[in-house]
Design a protein around this motif. Structure first.
Motif, PDB file in Angstrom:
ATOM      1  N   LYS A 146      23.638  21.051 128.875  1.00  0.00           N
ATOM      2  CA  LYS A 146      23.731  20.169 130.329  1.00  0.00           C
ATOM      3  C   LYS A 146      24.788  20.850 131.150  1.00  0.00           C
ATOM      4  O   LYS A 146      24.857  21.204 132.283  1.00  0.00           O
ATOM      5  CB  LYS A 146      24.282  18.787 129.969  1.00  0.00           C
ATOM      6  CG  LYS A 146      23.008  17.986 129.683  1.00  0.00           C
ATOM      7  CD  LYS A 146      23.166  16.377 129.343  1.00  0.00           C
ATOM      8  CE  LYS A 146      22.099  15.795 129.068  1.00  0.00           C
ATOM      9  NZ  LYS A 146      22.303  14.372 128.682  1.00  0.00           N
ATOM     10  N   ALA A 147      26.061  21.303 130.238  1.00  0.00           N
ATOM     11  CA  ALA A 147      27.111  21.849 131.000  1.00  0.00           C
ATOM     12  C   ALA A 147      26.710  23.241 131.747  1.00  0.00           C
ATOM     13  O   ALA A 147      27.256  23.607 132.692  1.00  0.00           O
ATOM     14  CB  ALA A 147      28.219  22.236 130.108  1.00  0.00           C
ATOM     15  N   ARG A 148      25.755  24.050 131.280  1.00  0.00           N
ATOM     16  CA  ARG A 148      25.361  25.146 132.019  1.00  0.00           C
ATOM     17  C   ARG A 148      23.773  25.169 132.748  1.00  0.00           C
ATOM     18  O   ARG A 148      23.224  26.152 133.103  1.00  0.00           O
ATOM     19  CB  ARG A 148      24.968  26.151 130.779  1.00  0.00           C
ATOM     20  CG  ARG A 148      26.338  26.461 130.208  1.00  0.00           C
ATOM     21  CD  ARG A 148      26.137  27.935 129.166  1.00  0.00           C
ATOM     22  NE  ARG A 148      27.095  27.956 128.248  1.00  0.00           N
ATOM     23  CZ  ARG A 148      26.945  28.822 127.081  1.00  0.00           C
ATOM     24  NH1 ARG A 148      26.018  29.527 126.965  1.00  0.00           N
ATOM     25  NH2 ARG A 148      27.873  28.723 126.156  1.00  0.00           N
ATOM     26  N   ASN A 149      23.469  23.674 132.752  1.00  0.00           N
ATOM     27  CA  ASN A 149      22.081  23.545 133.679  1.00  0.00           C
ATOM     28  C   ASN A 149      21.124  24.097 132.965  1.00  0.00           C
ATOM     29  O   ASN A 149      20.243  24.886 133.717  1.00  0.00           O
ATOM     30  CB  ASN A 149      22.333  24.073 134.917  1.00  0.00           C
ATOM     31  CG  ASN A 149      23.343  23.033 135.919  1.00  0.00           C
ATOM     32  OD1 ASN A 149      22.866  21.706 135.669  1.00  0.00           O
ATOM     33  ND2 ASN A 149      23.965  23.381 136.710  1.00  0.00           N
ATOM     34  N   ILE A 150      21.041  24.209 131.560  1.00  0.00           N
ATOM     35  CA  ILE A 150      19.895  24.718 131.134  1.00  0.00           C
ATOM     36  C   ILE A 150      18.688  23.651 130.764  1.00  0.00           C
ATOM     37  O   ILE A 150      19.106  22.512 130.436  1.00  0.00           O
ATOM     38  CB  ILE A 150      20.329  25.402 129.435  1.00  0.00           C
ATOM     39  CG1 ILE A 150      21.486  26.086 129.511  1.00  0.00           C
ATOM     40  CG2 ILE A 150      18.990  25.959 128.982  1.00  0.00           C
ATOM     41  CD1 ILE A 150      21.240  27.659 130.132  1.00  0.00           C
ATOM     42  N   GLU A 151      17.502  24.450 131.229  1.00  0.00           N
ATOM     43  CA  GLU A 151      16.395  23.154 131.183  1.00  0.00           C
ATOM     44  C   GLU A 151      16.196  22.985 129.555  1.00  0.00           C
ATOM     45  O   GLU A 151      15.945  23.999 128.938  1.00  0.00           O
ATOM     46  CB  GLU A 151      15.359  23.773 131.663  1.00  0.00           C
ATOM     47  CG  GLU A 151      14.056  22.832 132.406  1.00  0.00           C
ATOM     48  CD  GLU A 151      13.100  23.231 133.157  1.00  0.00           C
ATOM     49  OE1 GLU A 151      13.472  24.150 134.086  1.00  0.00           O
ATOM     50  OE2 GLU A 151      12.019  23.187 132.790  1.00  0.00           O
ATOM     51  N   PHE A 152      16.062  21.658 129.321  1.00  0.00           N
ATOM     52  CA  PHE A 152      15.385  21.439 127.682  1.00  0.00           C
ATOM     53  C   PHE A 152      14.742  20.127 127.673  1.00  0.00           C
ATOM     54  O   PHE A 152      14.983  19.011 128.662  1.00  0.00           O
ATOM     55  CB  PHE A 152      16.740  21.695 126.883  1.00  0.00           C
ATOM     56  CG  PHE A 152      17.869  20.544 126.945  1.00  0.00           C
ATOM     57  CD1 PHE A 152      18.590  20.400 127.750  1.00  0.00           C
ATOM     58  CD2 PHE A 152      17.591  19.465 125.946  1.00  0.00           C
ATOM     59  CE1 PHE A 152      19.607  19.232 127.931  1.00  0.00           C
ATOM     60  CE2 PHE A 152      18.365  18.232 126.024  1.00  0.00           C
ATOM     61  CZ  PHE A 152      19.561  18.212 127.057  1.00  0.00           C
ATOM     62  N   LYS A 190      14.245  28.158 128.657  1.00  0.00           N
ATOM     63  CA  LYS A 190      14.068  26.854 128.687  1.00  0.00           C
ATOM     64  C   LYS A 190      14.138  26.437 127.035  1.00  0.00           C
ATOM     65  O   LYS A 190      13.059  27.271 126.453  1.00  0.00           O
ATOM     66  CB  LYS A 190      12.716  26.186 129.135  1.00  0.00           C
ATOM     67  CG  LYS A 190      12.552  26.245 130.594  1.00  0.00           C
ATOM     68  CD  LYS A 190      11.344  26.042 131.166  1.00  0.00           C
ATOM     69  CE  LYS A 190      11.250  26.633 132.697  1.00  0.00           C
ATOM     70  NZ  LYS A 190       9.782  26.891 133.254  1.00  0.00           N
ATOM     71  N   PHE A 191      14.448  25.370 126.654  1.00  0.00           N
ATOM     72  CA  PHE A 191      14.370  24.936 125.277  1.00  0.00           C
ATOM     73  C   PHE A 191      13.366  23.787 125.190  1.00  0.00           C
ATOM     74  O   PHE A 191      13.572  22.829 125.759  1.00  0.00           O
ATOM     75  CB  PHE A 191      15.685  24.659 124.773  1.00  0.00           C
ATOM     76  CG  PHE A 191      16.635  25.954 124.435  1.00  0.00           C
ATOM     77  CD1 PHE A 191      16.716  27.009 123.487  1.00  0.00           C
ATOM     78  CD2 PHE A 191      17.512  25.995 125.338  1.00  0.00           C
ATOM     79  CE1 PHE A 191      17.085  27.819 123.404  1.00  0.00           C
ATOM     80  CE2 PHE A 191      18.489  27.374 125.186  1.00  0.00           C
ATOM     81  CZ  PHE A 191      18.248  28.116 124.225  1.00  0.00           C
ATOM     82  N   ILE A 192      12.822  23.918 124.005  1.00  0.00           N
ATOM     83  CA  ILE A 192      12.009  22.500 123.674  1.00  0.00           C
ATOM     84  C   ILE A 192      12.502  22.094 122.095  1.00  0.00           C
ATOM     85  O   ILE A 192      12.295  23.130 121.381  1.00  0.00           O
ATOM     86  CB  ILE A 192      10.486  22.504 123.708  1.00  0.00           C
ATOM     87  CG1 ILE A 192      10.095  23.008 125.156  1.00  0.00           C
ATOM     88  CG2 ILE A 192       9.877  21.252 123.037  1.00  0.00           C
ATOM     89  CD1 ILE A 192       8.611  22.932 125.423  1.00  0.00           C
ATOM     90  N   LEU A 193      13.150  21.177 121.947  1.00  0.00           N
ATOM     91  CA  LEU A 193      13.987  20.965 120.754  1.00  0.00           C
ATOM     92  C   LEU A 193      13.254  19.932 119.977  1.00  0.00           C
ATOM     93  O   LEU A 193      13.112  18.763 120.273  1.00  0.00           O
ATOM     94  CB  LEU A 193      15.347  20.536 121.000  1.00  0.00           C
ATOM     95  CG  LEU A 193      16.330  21.395 121.854  1.00  0.00           C
ATOM     96  CD1 LEU A 193      17.694  20.723 122.559  1.00  0.00           C
ATOM     97  CD2 LEU A 193      16.424  22.699 121.089  1.00  0.00           C
TER      98      LEU A 193
END
Lengths: 307, 307, 307
Positions: B199-205, B178-181
């Motif tokens: 978004k393309a890889r469904n990564i939570e951020f 998970k990323f917090i930007l």
């Protein structure tokens, strides 16, 4: 103690011995990889020259030695007003051999007089660049198996190119060399070479302004840079550049064993389309330049190995 | 022959193998100290970068090899108009592997096409800096024991920071990241990363403008420089800097195992008061960067040692 | 962990041990050629100094170690705003010992506080240059067999010359040293040395403006540069230069065992006509400077070899 300041400092016999050693090294570099352990080369480059400097450094590293020095005058003591004589005396305390590149003619000669270690002239202004000439000789010998009985074309700036003058001088010591000298009239070979070397030694030569018309007769074609900004108005440049840029159409007129040399860097006088031609030898020349420098360092340091 | 031009040139499996090798080297550097005897690394740095250049040089020396090269364009043949293609062909005659830093995007790619030795991109303009990304992965793995199942905060200039984009790309290949930007609105992550990768890889951020409010959730905090002169008027800068300068009061909000990374050099975005905090890992990161470069050189040169 | 920041950081006993080690190395350098295998020296030269930098590099190479670093601030991370503190922390990850030259006084001291490796001050502005002082002591001891019971003349710019102040300080710790301080009135020794060192310690000294009248009394003559542009109008310079330029006519007045030292580079304050005089010791001093740096590196790295 010997130095190498001019391409003709070594006799023909000494030059041949150097070439023979370089070819041995090229055949079996591993055998020489410990020759100069604990020896140090000082590279004293008062003006930048990546290719020449890295060639010397690689040569010393390949012999097992190490390298100290500087790559431009900015990072040297020259900026504090130290003379070349004092710098070489200081460097003599640190290193076993030195290679000096300097913008002023004669600086390596001055250095050699005050040095207690062998000095190699790695280029002094427009004057001399003896390791380039040795590289050229080694390359021709490697490609052709001989340094005599051949026709050598030299093309481009024959007036100011120091490597051209040195190469003519050096090859003139071998038998039955013919030169074809190809340049625009403005950049013809100077009198001291035409009369002082070629005519004085009864060397056969032709001067031409047209590469196409003579390329088929050559065993070797030595290309050099024609610097746009120096000698032509724009019209002349456009008129002349087609004549002196080597491309695949010109290479079709050349023999299958006519090899191309160039001291590098090239700008555009050799089209990159012929880089893959088997006759394009200018990068092979770079590698051989490193081997001749290994041989030179060994010779000046009087390092020998058992055969 | 392999090159390393982009952080994603290596597959996840290859990257994991590289990290494993680097960790082995870190555990027992002496075992690897003869791996590259007689090998030479060329550092071709067309713009200065002490830390990266010295990291590469140290890596090669620690493997028993040696180094040639230049540290700025001034002292290179570039000033004589030589192309990157010709320079790498020349350097291929001298060295066994090259690391190139260049201000122009794509220069290392061009070099790789004409090279006969492996080329490592050591940073090309604002484009890629793959050994930094590998360093970041090794550091996270060393600190956390894993590269998956964690929340990674990235703070500062997320718009222009090339290391940020590469790190997001690289970590996105592992599971459950998970990323917090965290950035001011002006410096948010660009669309091609937000949409094209995350978004393309469904990564939570999560995107946030406030470090304080999210720091407690992080396993890793990756800090980057916010360059004062670039994006803010003075008022904005003063308003924002308290938010993005990491100091001991912010560290009190963070977990005991939340490690701080930074690609360096820092200017003032991490207060020196936390340099002694056990969670400050940015100098450890420097050391690990040297180990990953040792592993990389070995891998590209296909040098192996018995276990 | 020890650093060397000031010439007086080492006690007289430690200095004597260093000198003894350097003399052993000079007698048998081969014995020490593997002392620092796998060790690395970082040369961090924020301003150029060929002689000092090459001396350090040669020292480390002669011990079997290797060298990384930079030779001017341009090619360092300083241009990106990195602090000396952060640079040394980074370099501590790569090297085992560092030698720093910096235009700002105190920079090596700052570095030492953040370093995890020994830091040697290789010159910080007009402040300190401790390895020059150690070189001077070793040279005097080598030439004279002692560091006590002698008359030392120091000539030239006694006001600004940092090597002069350090040498006076260092020699004042030995017994029965007399100084003859020769300079134009404008360049006399400053009060903090005259009163703070010489008078405070009851050291015998004479101040003179005339080299000819005192040269016969000297055991050692330490010459320094008088920089034309700095202190004189042209008339004064012409008037004074005959007095302070050492030439063969002046040397006729000196004893047969009065040796001449100079920290180099010289410009014209020592005529080249006396370079071949057996009393001219300034190039011998260069060689000894390299040996004392070998001894220093070994000492700070706590490297020992069996006798």
């Amino acid at each position: 103690m010997r130095h190498l300041l001019n391409p003709l400092d070594f006799s023909v016999e000494e030059t041949d011995a150097l070439i023979k050693l370089a070819m041995n090294i090229a055949d079996n570099p591993q055998k020489y990889s410990k020759c100069c352990v604990n020896k140090k080369l000082a590279v004293l480059f008062y003006e930048p020259s990546t290719r020449t400097r890295l060639s010397f450094e690689t040569a010393m590293l390949n012999l097992g030695g190490s390298v100290i020095g500087f790559s431009s005058a900015d990072s040297s003591s020259a900026s504090k007003g130290e003379s070349v004589a004092d710098t070489i005396r200081v460097v003599s305390c640190y290193a076993d051999i030195a290679a000096m590149r300097h913008p002023k003619e004669g600086a390596p000669l001055v250095a050699s007089r005050f040095s207690s270690i062998p000095v190699i002239n790695a280029g002094d202004g427009g004057h001399q660049h003896p390791t380039q000439t040795l590289t050229d000789l080694l390359t021709i010998n490697t490609l052709k198996g001989r340094l005599s009985n051949m026709t050598v074309g030299i093309c481009g700036d024959l007036k100011f190119g120091r490597t051209v003058h040195s190469l003519i001088n050096a090859l003139s010591r071998y038998t039955n060399i013919k030169f074809i000298l190809i340049s625009p009239p403005e950049l013809k070979i100077p009198d001291y070479i035409r009369d002082g070397v070629l005519k004085a030694r009864n060397i056969e030569f032709i001067e031409s302004t047209n590469l196409d018309s003579v390329i088929s007769k050559l065993d070797i074609l030595y290309m050099t840079r024609v610097q746009r900004e120096r000698f032509f108005n724009e019209e002349d440049y456009i008129r002349l550049k087609d004549t002196y840029i080597l491309d695949s159409s010109k290479m079709k007129l050349a023999g299958d064993d006519m090899y191309i040399l160039h001291p590098l860097p090239r700008v555009n006088e050799i089209s990159i389309e012929i880089d893959t031609d088997h006759r394009a030898a200018y990068f092979k020349q770079v590698k051989l330049g490193m081997y001749i420098r290994m041989a030179l360092i060994m010779t000046l340091l009087e390092v020998k190995i058992d055969d």
